[in-house]
Design a protein around this motif. Sequence first.
Motif, PDB file in Angstrom:
ATOM      1  N   ALA A 233       5.157   9.667   8.459  1.00 57.21           N
ATOM      2  CA  ALA A 233       4.835  10.893   7.727  1.00 57.21           C
ATOM      3  C   ALA A 233       4.686  12.076   8.674  1.00 57.21           C
ATOM      4  O   ALA A 233       5.204  13.161   8.408  1.00 57.21           O
TER       5      ALA A 233
ATOM      6  N   GLY B  59       3.435   2.314   1.971  1.00 53.99           N
ATOM      7  CA  GLY B  59       1.985   2.159   1.950  1.00 53.99           C
ATOM      8  C   GLY B  59       1.512   1.078   1.000  1.00 53.99           C
ATOM      9  O   GLY B  59       0.545   0.375   1.275  1.00 53.99           O
ATOM     10  N   LEU B  60       2.188   0.948  -0.143  1.00 54.12           N
ATOM     11  CA  LEU B  60       1.714  -0.003  -1.142  1.00 54.12           C
ATOM     12  C   LEU B  60       2.179  -1.419  -0.844  1.00 54.12           C
ATOM     13  O   LEU B  60       1.459  -2.376  -1.088  1.00 54.12           O
TER      14      LEU B  60
ATOM     15  N   LEU C 266      -5.443   9.476   0.480  1.00 55.40           N
ATOM     16  CA  LEU C 266      -4.580   8.739  -0.434  1.00 55.40           C
ATOM     17  C   LEU C 266      -4.558   7.264  -0.062  1.00 55.40           C
ATOM     18  O   LEU C 266      -4.682   6.383  -0.916  1.00 55.40           O
TER      19      LEU C 266
ATOM     20  N   ARG D 115       1.085  -1.408   8.173  1.00 56.37           N
ATOM     21  CA  ARG D 115       1.794  -0.386   7.406  1.00 56.37           C
ATOM     22  C   ARG D 115       1.153   0.988   7.537  1.00 56.37           C
ATOM     23  O   ARG D 115       1.861   1.997   7.562  1.00 56.37           O
TER      24      ARG D 115
ATOM     25  N   LEU E 223       3.664  18.972  -0.871  1.00 51.58           N
ATOM     26  CA  LEU E 223       4.963  18.314  -0.986  1.00 51.58           C
ATOM     27  C   LEU E 223       5.596  18.668  -2.327  1.00 51.58           C
ATOM     28  O   LEU E 223       4.928  18.639  -3.348  1.00 51.58           O
ATOM     29  N   PRO E 224       6.877  19.021  -2.333  1.00 48.46           N
ATOM     30  CA  PRO E 224       7.538  19.230  -3.599  1.00 48.46           C
ATOM     31  C   PRO E 224       7.798  17.890  -4.259  1.00 48.46           C
ATOM     32  O   PRO E 224       7.797  16.876  -3.554  1.00 48.46           O
ATOM     33  N   PRO E 225       8.051  17.803  -5.521  1.00 49.90           N
ATOM     34  CA  PRO E 225       8.152  18.891  -6.488  1.00 49.90           C
ATOM     35  C   PRO E 225       6.823  19.133  -7.199  1.00 49.90           C
ATOM     36  O   PRO E 225       6.780  19.090  -8.416  1.00 49.90           O
TER      37      PRO E 225
ATOM     38  N   ALA F 206      10.713  15.784  -1.545  1.00 50.72           N
ATOM     39  CA  ALA F 206      10.264  14.999  -2.697  1.00 50.72           C
ATOM     40  C   ALA F 206      10.591  13.529  -2.487  1.00 50.72           C
ATOM     41  O   ALA F 206       9.828  12.657  -2.902  1.00 50.72           O
TER      42      ALA F 206
ATOM     43  N   LEU G  75      -5.287   4.013  -2.289  1.00 48.68           N
ATOM     44  CA  LEU G  75      -4.153   3.222  -2.768  1.00 48.68           C
ATOM     45  C   LEU G  75      -3.818   2.028  -1.886  1.00 48.68           C
ATOM     46  O   LEU G  75      -3.478   0.962  -2.371  1.00 48.68           O
ATOM     47  N   PHE G  76      -3.887   2.229  -0.571  1.00 48.72           N
ATOM     48  CA  PHE G  76      -3.329   1.212   0.317  1.00 48.72           C
ATOM     49  C   PHE G  76      -4.374   0.225   0.828  1.00 48.72           C
ATOM     50  O   PHE G  76      -4.024  -0.809   1.361  1.00 48.72           O
TER      51      PHE G  76
ATOM     52  N   LEU H 196      -3.162  12.191   3.516  1.00 58.96           N
ATOM     53  CA  LEU H 196      -2.632  10.828   3.503  1.00 58.96           C
ATOM     54  C   LEU H 196      -3.750   9.819   3.692  1.00 58.96           C
ATOM     55  O   LEU H 196      -3.742   8.739   3.110  1.00 58.96           O
TER      56      LEU H 196
ATOM     57  N   LEU I  22      10.394  11.963   0.096  1.00 61.83           N
ATOM     58  CA  LEU I  22       9.388  11.382   0.998  1.00 61.83           C
ATOM     59  C   LEU I  22       8.271  10.688   0.222  1.00 61.83           C
ATOM     60  O   LEU I  22       7.731   9.676   0.672  1.00 61.83           O
ATOM     61  N   ILE I  23       7.940  11.229  -0.954  1.00 63.15           N
ATOM     62  CA  ILE I  23       6.783  10.690  -1.690  1.00 63.15           C
ATOM     63  C   ILE I  23       7.001   9.225  -2.082  1.00 63.15           C
ATOM     64  O   ILE I  23       6.195   8.364  -1.716  1.00 63.15           O
TER      65      ILE I  23
ATOM     66  N   LEU J 188       3.038   4.179   8.562  1.00 61.06           N
ATOM     67  CA  LEU J 188       3.136   5.252   7.574  1.00 61.06           C
ATOM     68  C   LEU J 188       2.724   6.583   8.170  1.00 61.06           C
ATOM     69  O   LEU J 188       3.397   7.602   7.966  1.00 61.06           O
TER      70      LEU J 188
ATOM     71  N   LEU K 261       7.016   7.052   1.087  1.00 63.64           N
ATOM     72  CA  LEU K 261       5.683   6.787   1.640  1.00 63.64           C
ATOM     73  C   LEU K 261       4.943   5.775   0.779  1.00 63.64           C
ATOM     74  O   LEU K 261       4.276   4.864   1.289  1.00 63.64           O
ATOM     75  N   LEU K 262       5.045   5.939  -0.534  1.00 64.48           N
ATOM     76  CA  LEU K 262       4.317   5.029  -1.419  1.00 64.48           C
ATOM     77  C   LEU K 262       4.836   3.608  -1.268  1.00 64.48           C
ATOM     78  O   LEU K 262       4.056   2.655  -1.246  1.00 64.48           O
TER      79      LEU K 262
ATOM     80  N   PHE L  53      -0.843  14.853  -3.051  1.00 66.78           N
ATOM     81  CA  PHE L  53       0.492  15.270  -2.614  1.00 66.78           C
ATOM     82  C   PHE L  53       0.672  16.763  -2.854  1.00 66.78           C
ATOM     83  O   PHE L  53       1.318  17.455  -2.080  1.00 66.78           O
TER      84      PHE L  53
END
Lengths: 452, 472
Positions: B152, B137-138, A399, B144, A356-358, B127, A403-404, A396, B129-130, B148, B133-134, A351
């Motif tokens: 995104a 996605g999860l 990631l 998905r 992407l913040p923060p 922020a 993760l997915f 992504l 968005l994180i 996603l 998205l998770l 991320f």
Amino acid sequence: MTTLWILFLTALAATFVGFFAPARTAKVFTLLGLVAALVSLALRWGEPFSAYGGLYVLDSFAQGFTLVMIVGGLLALLADCDYFQRRGWPPFEYYALVAFAVLGGHVMASTAHLGVIVVGLELLSIPLYALAASRRDEASYEASLKYFLLGAVASAVFLYGIALYFGATGGFVLGAAGSGPIYAAAVMLLLAGLAFKTALVPFHWWTPDVYQGSPAPVTLFMATAVKAAAFAAFARVLAAVGLEGPLFYALAALVLLTVFWGNLTAMVQGEAKRMLAYSSVAHAGYIALALFGPDPAPAMGYYLLAYALSTGLAFAVLMQLDDGRGVRLGELAGLWNRSPLLGLGWTVALFSLAGLPPLVGFWGKYLVFLEAARGGQYLLVALALFAAVIAAYYYLKLLGAALFAKATKAEKIVLSGSTPVGIALATLLVVLLGVLPGLGFGLFTAANAIVR
Amino acid sequence: MIHVLIFLPLVFGLAALVLPRQARLLGLVGAGAALVLGLVSFGAYLEGSSGAYQVPLLAEAGVHYAVAWDGVGAVLMLAVVVTTFLALLAAHDVPPAMVGLALLMESGLLGILAARDLVLFYVFFEATLIPSLLMLGLFGGGGRVRALVKFAIFTLVGSLLMLAGILAVRYLGGAPSFLLSDLVAHPLTGTAGMWAFAAFLIAFMVKTPLFPLHVWLPDFHAENHPSGLADAMGTLYKVGLFGLFRWALPLFPEAFLAFQPWLLALAALTALGAAWTAYAQTDWKRLLAYGALSHMGVGALGLFSGTPEGALGAIFLLAASAVYTGALFLFAGSLHRRFGTLDLRPTSGLAKSAPALAALGLILVLAMVGLPGLSGFPGEFMNLLGAWQASPVWTFVGFLAVIAAAAYALGAYQQIFHNAPDKPADDLDAFEWQWGALATLAIVFMGVYPKLFTTALQPAAEALAALLGGGR
């Protein structure tokens, strides 16, 4: 001065200690030496210092870049424990070589004399050729040889540039007034030689193969410390000659080519290290974007720090999965369940790299774009931002792969030694510097403009 | 207190991620505390305390941590804390990590609403968005990853364009910092202003969403976890209208007026097109997604009219629809728990075996249709009232969309609850009684006493309309 001596003595000590004691002792020496160098840097932070008749200039610009290099070196050493333990090496020279490379990078960043830059460049590069080969298998040798051959060419180009520069200005110190075709050619050759080390497209061809073939800790070191050193010299040369006329368009073309080519090529890779290699190429483009601003040093330094932490973290995670043949995307599946720390580190790193913040990566991008916008280059900023969307796509993908996707392996990954410390520390820094951006950026705004 | 309210959910969210066994409890306590604090803050705001606070975050680059509640922020803040609490109450069977992520989102959303610095706003905006998205996605469904990527990419293209606009608005406009007050005092005009406004507009059109940048929305909802928690949070995350109200229109009044006729058309067509599409859906979540989209179109129509009534109605509708759409997604979760599907067709005749469930569904659907006395009505009414002054033609189109809402929403309701043959189902369980009662309370209160909220919204809406020249 102390920083230079500490780094030098560390490299020597790591070499000689290895004759009498196990490699682990050499590692401890190197780590302590790097930390001591960091402390010596912090004690004199923001105070310019010069020695040897101006050949060695530790201005705040050099301090900022040295900080990034030391952080990169520390990360590489902290996270490498398991990678090496599984293989029963490294030999002690490994640590001495890393220390010498950091020393070389430091020298390269701390001078405006072209001759000294070459000394630093070679002191940085030659240990790396050896480090790239240090896994002692086909892929590693191939990486080393490729890096060496292309690196030698780059050095030759750079030296040729110096020769012409001497011819045009009558000196070796950057900032001398010059004009005419010979001077222009000299500047182009100097920048081309350095663009090789910074991996700007089209001088990047070595990057993916070398990053993929080298042992993962070495890749981490290359992607962070080496890039910082190369950019230090690149920025100093550019600041000295000024960004005008054809040079402006040349750099604009380099930046655009780099961000688009790097990101588009990364998108289609199937191997994670290779993907990150191309991503590091793209990041070089963003760093160079800051050069269009009126005062690029703080933004560049901050971006390099942000990038070193994030990409270092990503490589540190990959290192734990790498069996020497690289990591296919499918092998990442189930990372979170196999090791929550690695999963967290991977998520945070990606991320952050995506901006992407923060997280710290966002502020790096933000400051670089801000700098270019201050220089009035809105079109470049807009195009570079567009390339960042492409980048977000493959981050992504990386990631998602971890993760997915459905897990294929279930056994836990056990981390030992300093590895969890390194990964946890980097994760923490990426988040902390992202939440409090002033904390990191303050370091670099202490910097004056580049000394010319 | 404002900081506690913004960051309390974050703390509880992180705790819930670390302690998955206590996640349910932490979620309820965190969201409950935020609800209480939110109500207190809203009360304090009505008494005249905005909780304004400002400290440099990145002084060299003119970025501040600057937060405050104004009327718009405070009303929407209430919608966020109420809906998040509802959602966490209702979603008792979700994976623990989802609770944590929902709380992280709540923090981000409150930050979005409170931020008075453009870069800070952007930070919260991105922020959030994180976790979003998770969550998708999860815990999403089979498609998905596709959903996603769509979500995104649309969001990031928009927001990165906005980032370019953010840099341009300060440096070309000559403002000394990114504070809202500084930026409004140094407007960016001319061609540069048009481009920068377009960048903001695209970002907020993705997040409103408006046609043609809405295509991520149906997949996003259809693929998210069936409990409806992620959908409710996602509904709250559709802050496009707020972004336009707070940032894009005040910063670029001139550019907005040049775009206005097109924007009105776009809003009206979104409203009608989405209503039309909703009518053809057979999946409950997709139907809700299009229905909500249609309502956002109506809201945008009001906002783009540039009149005080329209601007006020847009924010009211945004707040109201966050609650009832969120509740409808949770209701979809209840149906999914009973039948294991969200398809409308196999379920029918539920009203006999589950009358209370049917009653709850009816209230929520009627709120969506805009029945007077429920929360959907005041917003829609004011939107159309405002829009009429700007463009009667497009208002008529928007009006058709409002009528169509009755067709698709009540049609779906009839299909589920009244068509024979009867398929027996359990009636409301304890959880559903709790959140259903709370949702009903909120919806009825907003419907019968809208004055509390319109009073809070009035000054901001009038200020905006004055800046835009009254829309005429």
